[in-house]
Design a protein around this motif. Structure first.
Motif, PDB file in Angstrom:
ATOM      1  N   ILE A   1       8.095  -4.294   2.102  1.00 37.66           N
ATOM      2  CA  ILE A   1       8.979  -3.217   1.653  1.00 37.66           C
ATOM      3  C   ILE A   1      10.426  -3.609   1.928  1.00 37.66           C
ATOM      4  N   ASP A   2      11.256  -3.507   0.920  1.00 37.09           N
ATOM      5  CA  ASP A   2      12.643  -3.940   1.086  1.00 37.09           C
ATOM      6  C   ASP A   2      13.645  -2.797   1.007  1.00 37.09           C
ATOM      7  N   GLN A   3      13.164  -1.547   0.894  1.00 35.75           N
ATOM      8  CA  GLN A   3      14.094  -0.423   0.870  1.00 35.75           C
ATOM      9  C   GLN A   3      13.391   0.875   1.262  1.00 35.75           C
ATOM     10  N   ILE A   4      14.169   1.825   1.747  1.00 35.95           N
ATOM     11  CA  ILE A   4      13.683   3.169   2.045  1.00 35.95           C
ATOM     12  C   ILE A   4      14.541   4.140   1.249  1.00 35.95           C
TER      13      ILE A   4
ATOM     14  N   LEU B   1       7.355   5.367   5.672  1.00 32.40           N
ATOM     15  CA  LEU B   1       8.770   5.058   5.830  1.00 32.40           C
ATOM     16  C   LEU B   1       9.643   6.147   5.221  1.00 32.40           C
ATOM     17  N   SER B   2       9.194   6.682   4.084  1.00 34.24           N
ATOM     18  CA  SER B   2       9.977   7.724   3.425  1.00 34.24           C
ATOM     19  C   SER B   2      10.032   8.996   4.262  1.00 34.24           C
ATOM     20  N   GLU B   3       8.901   9.352   4.911  1.00 27.69           N
ATOM     21  CA  GLU B   3       8.831  10.595   5.676  1.00 27.69           C
ATOM     22  C   GLU B   3       9.384  10.459   7.090  1.00 27.69           C
ATOM     23  N   CYS B   4       9.154   9.328   7.702  1.00 25.59           N
ATOM     24  CA  CYS B   4       9.395   9.217   9.146  1.00 25.59           C
ATOM     25  C   CYS B   4      10.568   8.336   9.549  1.00 25.59           C
ATOM     26  N   CYS B   5      11.186   7.649   8.604  1.00 19.74           N
ATOM     27  CA  CYS B   5      12.261   6.732   8.968  1.00 19.74           C
ATOM     28  C   CYS B   5      13.534   7.036   8.189  1.00 19.74           C
TER      29      CYS B   5
ATOM     30  N   PRO C   1       0.830  -1.210   0.000  1.00 18.52           N
ATOM     31  CA  PRO C   1       0.000   0.000   0.000  1.00 18.52           C
ATOM     32  C   PRO C   1       0.863   1.258   0.000  1.00 18.52           C
ATOM     33  N   GLU C   2       0.435   2.267  -0.749  1.00 13.46           N
ATOM     34  CA  GLU C   2       1.193   3.503  -0.858  1.00 13.46           C
ATOM     35  C   GLU C   2       1.427   4.195   0.488  1.00 13.46           C
ATOM     36  N   PRO C   3       0.451   4.201   1.425  1.00 18.48           N
ATOM     37  CA  PRO C   3       0.704   4.853   2.717  1.00 18.48           C
ATOM     38  C   PRO C   3       1.904   4.280   3.463  1.00 18.48           C
ATOM     39  N   ALA C   4       2.134   2.979   3.334  1.00 25.03           N
ATOM     40  CA  ALA C   4       3.270   2.368   4.020  1.00 25.03           C
ATOM     41  C   ALA C   4       4.585   2.901   3.463  1.00 25.03           C
ATOM     42  N   LYS C   5       4.657   3.059   2.143  1.00 25.15           N
ATOM     43  CA  LYS C   5       5.861   3.606   1.522  1.00 25.15           C
ATOM     44  C   LYS C   5       6.073   5.051   1.952  1.00 25.15           C
ATOM     45  N   LEU C   6       4.978   5.819   1.979  1.00 22.43           N
ATOM     46  CA  LEU C   6       5.077   7.234   2.327  1.00 22.43           C
ATOM     47  C   LEU C   6       5.505   7.411   3.786  1.00 22.43           C
TER      48      LEU C   6
ATOM     49  N   SER D   1      10.866  -2.644  19.787  1.00 16.55           N
ATOM     50  CA  SER D   1       9.923  -3.725  19.526  1.00 16.55           C
ATOM     51  C   SER D   1       9.152  -3.434  18.249  1.00 16.55           C
ATOM     52  N   THR D   2       8.517  -4.469  17.714  1.00 15.90           N
ATOM     53  CA  THR D   2       7.695  -4.283  16.533  1.00 15.90           C
ATOM     54  C   THR D   2       6.543  -3.330  16.839  1.00 15.90           C
ATOM     55  N   GLN D   3       6.040  -3.366  18.092  1.00 21.20           N
ATOM     56  CA  GLN D   3       4.933  -2.504  18.477  1.00 21.20           C
ATOM     57  C   GLN D   3       5.288  -1.024  18.325  1.00 21.20           C
ATOM     58  N   GLU D   4       6.562  -0.694  18.480  1.00 22.19           N
ATOM     59  CA  GLU D   4       6.980   0.706  18.362  1.00 22.19           C
ATOM     60  C   GLU D   4       6.735   1.243  16.962  1.00 22.19           C
ATOM     61  N   ILE D   5       7.094   0.473  15.956  1.00 25.81           N
ATOM     62  CA  ILE D   5       6.888   0.917  14.586  1.00 25.81           C
ATOM     63  C   ILE D   5       5.407   0.929  14.236  1.00 25.81           C
ATOM     64  N   ILE D   6       4.641  -0.030  14.772  1.00 25.08           N
ATOM     65  CA  ILE D   6       3.199  -0.072  14.532  1.00 25.08           C
ATOM     66  C   ILE D   6       2.527   1.161  15.135  1.00 25.08           C
ATOM     67  N   SER D   7       2.891   1.498  16.373  1.00 22.56           N
ATOM     68  CA  SER D   7       2.311   2.669  17.038  1.00 22.56           C
ATOM     69  C   SER D   7       2.674   3.951  16.300  1.00 22.56           C
ATOM     70  N   ALA D   8       3.921   4.022  15.834  1.00 19.12           N
ATOM     71  CA  ALA D   8       4.361   5.209  15.096  1.00 19.12           C
ATOM     72  C   ALA D   8       3.574   5.354  13.796  1.00 19.12           C
ATOM     73  N   PHE D   9       3.338   4.243  13.124  1.00 16.90           N
ATOM     74  CA  PHE D   9       2.590   4.260  11.868  1.00 16.90           C
ATOM     75  C   PHE D   9       1.152   4.720  12.112  1.00 16.90           C
ATOM     76  N   GLN D  10       0.517   4.183  13.168  1.00 16.84           N
ATOM     77  CA  GLN D  10      -0.861   4.557  13.479  1.00 16.84           C
ATOM     78  C   GLN D  10      -0.960   6.028  13.855  1.00 16.84           C
ATOM     79  N   ASP D  11       0.002   6.527  14.648  1.00 17.56           N
ATOM     80  CA  ASP D  11       0.006   7.945  15.020  1.00 17.56           C
ATOM     81  C   ASP D  11       0.139   8.820  13.778  1.00 17.56           C
ATOM     82  N   TRP D  12       0.984   8.377  12.851  1.00 20.50           N
ATOM     83  CA  TRP D  12       1.202   9.109  11.606  1.00 20.50           C
ATOM     84  C   TRP D  12      -0.097   9.187  10.803  1.00 20.50           C
ATOM     85  N   GLN D  13      -0.847   8.078  10.776  1.00 22.23           N
ATOM     86  CA  GLN D  13      -2.112   8.072  10.042  1.00 22.23           C
ATOM     87  C   GLN D  13      -3.151   8.987  10.698  1.00 22.23           C
TER      88      GLN D  13
END
Length: 201
Positions: A174-177, A127-131, A120-125, A142-154
């Motif tokens: 996704i295999d690259q940023i 990672l590009s903006e926030c990572c 999905p395009e939001p996942a690419k966006l 933890s994996t939860q950290e990236i999940i929480s960050a993604f949800q906050d971003w949305q």
């Protein structure tokens, strides 16, 4: 079709539509005004307003302030209902997609399988903006950290936050940023490796 941002927005008009009636009460020998709002489903909320100086007490002003506080509670109830409905819709969609991925039709149809596995395009966006890639392992606690960050971003963009399973599936593909390789190690406690969240500004 309404935009997702519209489905999560609670407006004063929506609050008005939920209200069946308003009742006001001032206990004897007090400057306390109580507003009780009854909703169409029978649920009630209250708001209160008190005047410190009895000489300045004004019935109309007291009712106005008490009503505002009662309506704020209705607003919160509608916001919860809206978010809960959105969450349930996301969970329902995830279950349907998971069932479709495991179906014989998806396994035998390359085009359908490719569409289901498209990142999905939001996942690419996100990672590009926030990572950023730092080249080291264990960038997240933890994996939860990236999940929480993604949800906050949305949510910050007034979008419906995806479920953890949907986020994990999207980011796993996704295999690259920004052209730099990353990888995901599912079984490790650290989970995400090779990139980290950018520092908050």
């Amino acid at each position: 079709m309404a935009d997702k941002t519209d489905t999560l927005r609670v407006t004063p008009e929506m609050v008005d539509l939920e209200i069946k009636r308003e009742l006001y009460h001032i206990p004897e020998d007090t400057t306390l005004t109580i507003c009780t709002i009854e909703l169409h489903n029978g649920f009630t909320v209250t708001g209160e307003s008190a005047c410190a100086d009895p000489e300045n007490f004004n019935t109309e002003e007291g009712q106005k302030r008490a009503k505002i506080k009662a309506r704020e509670k209705v607003f919160l109830l509608l916001a919860f209902r809206s978010r809960d409905q959105a969450h349930n819709q996301e969970a329902k969609r995830d279950r349907a997609l998971e069932k479709l991925r495991d179906s014989e039709t998806a396994q035998s149809d390359p085009l359908l399988r490719a569409a289901l596995e498209e990142v999905p395009e939001p996942a690419k966006l996100f990672l590009s903006e926030c990572c950023e890639v730092d080249g080291s392992d264990g960038s997240f606690a933890s994996t939860q950290e990236i999940i929480s960050a993604f949800q906050d971003w949305q949510v910050a963009r007034e979008k419906i936050a995806w479920s953890p399973s949907a986020i994990t599936r999207a980011l796993q593909r996704i295999d690259q940023i920004n052209g730099k390789p990353i990888r995901y190690v599912k079984q490790q406690v650290t989970g995400w490796t090779g990139f980290q969240l950018k520092a908050s500004k």
